[in-house]
Design a protein around this motif. Structure first.
Motif: not given
Length: 480
Positions: A139, A141, A143, A174, A177, A452, A454
Motif C-alpha cells: 500500500k 503511504q 505522506m 507515518n 499516522r 508500505q 513511503y
C-alpha cells in the motif's frame, strides 16, 4: 595583460608555522610559549634549528597517525583518543546478535557468477514458488508533515537535499499516522548518522513535554544536528555503540522515566534492521520485565509493614502490564544485500518454506538487483551478465540512490536469460521475502506489522517502510 600575482600564504598569528602541503595551508595547532612549531611538527623536516633542541618524538603505538614525546608516552597512553575506553553499562556483548548455530555456518559460498545456468534457473524457480503465497502489492503511504513545509519549499535546496527532506517528511507523517508522535515518549533512532530524522521529530514536538531522543550510531559523526535542540524541551543523547551490543533497559533515562520507546530509522542498513528489531521487541521488554517483577513484591511488602495499608498486588501487576515498553516501530528499510543469516530474525519463516542459509545467501545478494545494475549495457538489453558484487553500496547515513548504480559487466561471466525488468522484479521478490520474515517475527512477538511504500521510487529506490504496533495498543496512549 600582466598576470595577477598569487597570494603567498602566511601562518596564523599564535599558531604553528609548519606548512602542511597536503592541506595547502599552515598547521593550526598552538605551539608552546616561545616556539614557532607545535609538538607534532617541531621535529619534522623544515623545522630548522629548532629540530636539534626538541625532545624525541615517536609514533603513538595506539594510532601511528600521530606522534608523542617519547618521555611522555606513558602519560599519553592514558588519555589518547585511540585508547580502548571503558564500556558503558548498556554495553552487553552480542545481546542482540541472535543464537549462533554452528551447523548453519556456511563455508565460503559459491558466488552467483559461478552458478551454472541450470542452478540459477532452479534458484529463481524456488524463489517464485515460495513467493506465490505472499502479498506482493504494498500500500502507498506517501505522506508529509507541516514541520517540514517551509524547508521543503526552500528554493535553495538541491535535488539530493530535497529528496531526503521528502523522505523525512513522509516518515514523520507515518509516525503521526500511527499516533506515535506525542509527548512523554523516548524516540530511539537507530543508525542515526547526523540525527536528521530525530531533528525533525524534535521540531514537530518542540512544545511537547518529556520527549527524549537516543541517537544510536557506532561511529563518530561530523556535522551533527543535535546541538540545534539545546534550548528546547527535547533532550538529545548520543550512544556510540553497535546495535548488536545495545541493552536499552540499562539506559539511565529509560530506567528513571519509564517512557514508552518508539524505534525509528531512515535507511537502516541490512543486518542493522534485524539487530534493532531484536533490541526493541525481544531484549528490551524481557529485561524490563525481569527488572520490574521483583521490586513489585518488595514495594508491596514494604508498604504493608510501614504504612499499614493494603495494596492490591493485582493492581500493581495491571499497572506493569499497561506500561508498554515499545509503543511502536517505524523504520525505512535499506540494503538487503547486507543482511546476515546469523542475525536475521526471520529464520523460522525461511525454514517453514523449506529454505535455509544457502538460499538466504543467494537471495540476499540477488536483492541488490532491485536497486543496482539496472542500466542497459552495451550487450543486448534482453541479455545480462550476472556477477557477484562484493560491495554494492557505500555505508553512509543517507544512502543516495540517485540514478542507477553501475555494474561491472563481465563478458566472461555467466550468460543470463533475463531481461533488465525481469532482473529488477527478482530483486524485489528477494527483498520482499526477507522482509516477510521480519513481519512474521514481529507478529510472533505480539505486534501488528506491515510494509508500505513511503516515498516514490523516483525519490529513492529504497522506498519501503516497516511499521509495527503492539497488538494490545493499536493506538498507543502516552504514559504519565
Amino acid at each position: 595583460m600582466a598576470a595577477t600575482p598569487t597570494a603567498i600564504p602566511v601562518p596564523i598569528e599564535g599558531r604553528c608555522s609548519y606548512f602542511v602541503e597536503k592541506k595547502n595551508r599552515f598547521c593550526r595547532m598552538v605551539p608552546a610559549a616561545g616556539r614557532r612549531f607545535c609538538g607534532e611538527h617541531a621535529g619534522a623536516a623544515g623545522a630548522g634549528a629548532e629540530e636539534e633542541n626538541t625532545r624525541k618524538r615517536i609514533l603513538c603505538p595506539l594510532d601511528p597517525k600521530h606522534t608523542v614525546y617519547e618521555d611522555q608516552l606513558e602519560k599519553h597512553l592514558k588519555k589518547c583518543n585511540s585508547r580502548e575506553k571503558p564500556k558503558p553499562d548498556y554495553f552487553i556483548q552480542d545481546i542482540n546478535a541472535g543464537l549462533k548455530d554452528e551447523t548453519e555456518i556456511l563455508d565460503e559460498p559459491v558466488p552467483i557468477s559461478s552458478l551454472s545456468e541450470e542452478q540459477l534457473e532452479n534458484l529463481i524457480k524456488k524463489l517464485r514458488k515460495v513467493s506465490k503465497g505472499m502479498d506482493c502489492t504494498l500500500k502507498d503511504q506517501i505522506m508529509s508533515h507541516p514541520a517540514l513545509h517551509d524547508v521543503l519549499n526552500d528554493p535553495k535546496n538541491g535535488d539530493s537535499a530535497f529528496k531526503h527532506l521528502k523522505q523525512q517528511a513522509s516518515i514523520l507523517g507515518n509516525i503521526e499516522r500511527l499516533n506515535l508522535l506525542g509527548p512523554r515518549r523516548c524516540f530511539v533512532e537507530f543508525g542515526a548518522g547526523r540525527g536528521k530524522l530525530s531533528h525533525w521529530v524534535g521540531i514537530a514536538l518542540q512544545e511537547a513535554e518529556k520527549v527524549y531522543f537516543l541517537l544510536v550510531e557506532r561511529v563518530t559523526t561530523r556535522f551533527k544536528v543535535d546541538g540545534k535542540h539545546k534550548n528546547r524541551n527535547s533532550v538529545f543523547e548520543r550512544l556510540q555503540i553497535d546495535i548488536q551490543h545495545l541493552c536499552l533497559s540499562k539506559i539511565p533515562v529509560l530506567i528513571k522515566e519509564k517512557l514508552p520507546v518508539v524505534g525509528i530509522g531512515k535507511h537502516l542498513c541490512g543486518v542493522a534492521t534485524d539487530l534493532a528489531l531484536r533490541c526493541l521487541v525481544e531484549t528490551y521488554p524481557t529485561r524490563c520485565k525481569e527488572r520490574n517483577e521483583e521490586p513489585v513484591a518488595k514495594r508491596i511488602k514494604k508498604t504493608d509493614t510501614e504504612n499499614d495499608t493494603s495494596v492490591s498486588e493485582g493492581s500493581e501487576k495491571n499497572e506493569l502490564e499497561q506500561w508498554i515498553p515499545v509503543a511502536g516501530i517505524v523504520i525505512a528499510l535499506c540494503c538487503h544485500h547486507r543482511c546476515d543469516w546469523r542475525h536475521y530474525v526471520g529464520k523460522e519463516f525461511f525454514k517453514t518454506l523449506g529454505l535455509g542459509p544457502v538460499e538466504f545467501n543467494y537471495f540476499q545478494r540477488m536483492s541488490s538487483w532491485a536497486t543496482c545494475g539496472m542500466r542497459e549495457t552495451t550487450l543486448e538489453t534482453s541479455k545480462i551478465n550476472i556477477k557477484k558484487r562484493d560491495d554494492q553500496t557505500s555505508d553512509n547515513e543517507e544512502h543516495d540512490h540517485e540514478g542507477y548504480r553501475k555494474t561491472d559487466d563481465n563478458p566472461g561471466g555467466l550468460p543470463g536469460l533475463l531481461t533488465v525488468e525481469e532482473r529488477k522484479n527478482i530483486g524485489r521478490l528477494c527483498k520482499l521475502l526477507i522482509d516477510q520474515g521480519r513481519i512474521q517475527y514481529l507478529q510472533q512477538k505480539g505486534y501488528n506489522a506491515s510494509l508500505q511504500y513511503y516515498t516514490d521510487s523516483l525519490v529513492s529506490l529504497e522506498n519501503v517502510l516497516l511499521t509495527a504496533l503492539p497488538r494490545q495498543s493499536s493506538t498507543p496512549d502516552s504514559t504519565t
